[in-house]
Design a protein around this motif. Sequence first.
Motif, mmCIF file in Angstrom:
data_model
loop_
_atom_site.group_PDB
_atom_site.id
_atom_site.type_symbol
_atom_site.label_atom_id
_atom_site.label_comp_id
_atom_site.label_asym_id
_atom_site.label_seq_id
_atom_site.Cartn_x
_atom_site.Cartn_y
_atom_site.Cartn_z
ATOM 1 N N LEU A 243 0.258 -1.155 -0.390
ATOM 2 C CA LEU A 243 -0.431 0.110 -0.225
ATOM 3 C C LEU A 243 0.866 1.764 0.328
ATOM 4 N N VAL A 244 1.405 1.287 1.021
ATOM 5 C CA VAL A 244 2.725 2.423 1.198
ATOM 6 C C VAL A 244 3.800 2.578 -0.427
ATOM 7 N N ARG A 245 4.028 1.393 -0.626
ATOM 8 C CA ARG A 245 4.591 1.061 -2.277
ATOM 9 C C ARG A 245 3.667 1.666 -3.830
ATOM 10 N N GLU A 246 2.535 1.666 -3.575
ATOM 11 C CA GLU A 246 1.740 1.865 -4.957
ATOM 12 C C GLU A 246 0.755 3.626 -4.532
ATOM 13 N N LYS A 247 0.892 4.072 -3.286
ATOM 14 C CA LYS A 247 0.581 4.832 -3.476
ATOM 15 C C LYS A 247 0.965 6.177 -2.787
ATOM 16 N N ILE A 248 2.316 5.636 -2.389
ATOM 17 C CA ILE A 248 3.476 6.632 -1.944
ATOM 18 C C ILE A 248 4.572 6.773 -2.573
ATOM 19 N N GLY A 249 4.501 5.928 -3.461
ATOM 20 C CA GLY A 249 5.566 5.514 -4.385
ATOM 21 C C GLY A 249 7.528 4.941 -3.279
ATOM 22 N N LEU A 250 7.081 4.784 -1.961
ATOM 23 C CA LEU A 250 8.181 4.234 -1.136
ATOM 24 C C LEU A 250 8.536 3.144 -0.412
ATOM 25 N N LYS A 251 9.245 2.377 -1.034
ATOM 26 C CA LYS A 251 9.969 0.793 -1.065
ATOM 27 C C LYS A 251 11.029 1.093 0.617
ATOM 28 N N LEU A 252 9.858 0.397 1.755
ATOM 29 C CA LEU A 252 10.131 -0.232 3.286
ATOM 30 C C LEU A 252 10.486 -1.201 3.360
ATOM 31 N N SER A 253 11.353 -1.196 4.706
ATOM 32 C CA SER A 253 11.910 -2.147 5.456
ATOM 33 C C SER A 253 10.799 -2.607 6.254
ATOM 34 N N SER A 254 10.619 -3.277 6.538
ATOM 35 C CA SER A 254 9.344 -4.305 7.284
ATOM 36 C C SER A 254 9.675 -3.480 9.274
ATOM 37 N N PHE A 255 10.670 -3.156 9.268
ATOM 38 C CA PHE A 255 10.829 -2.849 10.328
ATOM 39 C C PHE A 255 10.022 -0.883 10.548
ATOM 40 N N HIS A 256 9.208 -0.610 10.199
ATOM 41 C CA HIS A 256 9.233 1.044 9.624
ATOM 42 C C HIS A 256 6.591 0.379 9.781
ATOM 43 N N THR A 257 7.209 -0.486 9.759
ATOM 44 C CA THR A 257 5.105 -0.716 9.737
ATOM 45 C C THR A 257 4.865 -1.477 11.117
ATOM 46 N N GLU A 258 4.075 -0.933 12.092
ATOM 47 C CA GLU A 258 3.551 -1.926 13.217
ATOM 48 C C GLU A 258 2.294 -2.222 13.365
ATOM 49 N N GLN A 259 2.289 -3.157 13.059
ATOM 50 C CA GLN A 259 0.199 -4.139 13.065
ATOM 51 C C GLN A 259 0.005 -3.126 14.420
ATOM 52 N N LEU A 260 -1.686 -2.949 13.897
ATOM 53 C CA LEU A 260 -2.051 -2.228 15.178
ATOM 54 C C LEU A 260 -3.087 -3.292 15.850
ATOM 55 N N ALA A 261 -4.103 -3.112 15.082
ATOM 56 C CA ALA A 261 -5.412 -4.221 15.423
ATOM 57 C C ALA A 261 -5.873 -4.654 14.375
ATOM 58 N N THR A 262 -7.043 -5.818 14.501
ATOM 59 C CA THR A 262 -7.821 -5.579 14.051
ATOM 60 C C THR A 262 -9.285 -5.945 14.613
ATOM 61 N N PHE A 263 -10.456 -5.536 14.062
ATOM 62 C CA PHE A 263 -11.532 -4.601 13.603
ATOM 63 C C PHE A 263 -12.490 -4.987 12.718
ATOM 64 N N THR A 264 -13.532 -6.170 13.439
ATOM 65 C CA THR A 264 -14.227 -7.446 13.040
ATOM 66 C C THR A 264 -15.392 -6.917 13.277
ATOM 67 N N HIS A 265 -16.253 -5.531 14.016
ATOM 68 C CA HIS A 265 -17.417 -5.663 14.508
ATOM 69 C C HIS A 265 -18.765 -5.468 13.237
ATOM 70 N N PRO A 266 -19.574 -5.969 13.437
ATOM 71 C CA PRO A 266 -20.323 -6.361 11.664
ATOM 72 C C PRO A 266 -20.680 -5.411 11.526
ATOM 73 N N GLU A 267 -20.628 -4.049 11.883
ATOM 74 C CA GLU A 267 -21.157 -2.272 12.170
ATOM 75 C C GLU A 267 -20.457 -1.844 11.663
ATOM 76 N N ARG A 268 -18.674 -2.193 11.379
ATOM 77 C CA ARG A 268 -17.937 -1.224 10.938
ATOM 78 C C ARG A 268 -17.641 -0.657 9.410
ATOM 79 N N THR A 269 -18.557 -1.559 8.736
ATOM 80 C CA THR A 269 -18.707 -0.971 7.141
ATOM 81 C C THR A 269 -20.620 -1.284 6.302
ATOM 82 N N PRO A 270 -20.604 -0.127 5.852
ATOM 83 C CA PRO A 270 -22.462 -1.003 5.562
ATOM 84 C C PRO A 270 -22.167 -1.635 4.705
ATOM 85 N N GLY A 271 -23.389 -2.907 3.880
ATOM 86 C CA GLY A 271 -22.940 -3.621 2.506
ATOM 87 C C GLY A 271 -21.798 -4.770 3.773
ATOM 88 N N LYS A 272 -21.084 -5.469 2.477
ATOM 89 C CA LYS A 272 -20.591 -6.630 2.754
ATOM 90 C C LYS A 272 -20.103 -6.466 3.568
#
Length: 250
Positions: free
Chosen positions: A59-88
């Motif tokens: 996503l960072v590479r395609e949206k911004i054009g930067l190729k980063l090492s993995s230590f520049h990212t950190e997994q935050l959390a998983t969001f699964t609530h049924p009402e978080r998005t309309p539709g599917k």
Amino acid sequence: MATQFEINITNIIWSFDRDNHQVNLLLVRRSEQPFSHFWALPETVMRSEESADEAALRLVREKIGLKLSSFHTEQLATFTHPERTPGKRTLSLAYMTFLPEMPDLTPGYGATDARWFSMRSAGEQSAFTNGKFKFLTTTINQETDYYATLPEHMTDPKSTLAFDHNWILKTACDRITNKLDYQPNILLILGATFTLKQARQVFAIFKHIKLEDIDNSNFKKNHRHIFEVVGTAAENHPGRPAKVFRLSYL
């Protein structure tokens, strides 16, 4: 029949404005429904052949054009609530990405605009502003309470982010604040090295205090277990140059 759902990667992308000493957040303005014209955190659908970590970096590479090492990212959390998005139903694997620079932005597919929003303290909330646009982190502290009131907050694109991104952003800010004293990955937005003053500037923003309220000597002492001296900064003015540090645990 098994419930069908998508898995999205939501990326909270941070950078640092060295001229104005401001922490910045990347937001994009959606061009498609749902939530057309709403500002949102950048997202991408996770592909079947990639891991979540790989999708976040893509996503960072395609949206911004930067190729980063993995230590520049950190997994935050998983969001699964049924009402978080309309539709599917859509699950979100949220990541934080810490950019060592603040590149110019060009909106990609699905967006009409992409901007850096500067972060400031607004009482106990964090405010993210760019021109006439301003978004505040939610004051709600419980997830169930947030999703119970979500529909009534999704009417104004000038004050609310798309989907549950206000909640995801609050979660990100809380995570960063809680880890400042033992794993401040947010300092990666300063680059590979930084001065104590730069680090204090970032800490002050997330702690909702003034820079001068953080004593330099105590700050250095309290973080000596994670800050390693690597040299001195190049100075364009008289006086002793400031020491330069790196995160010792990386």
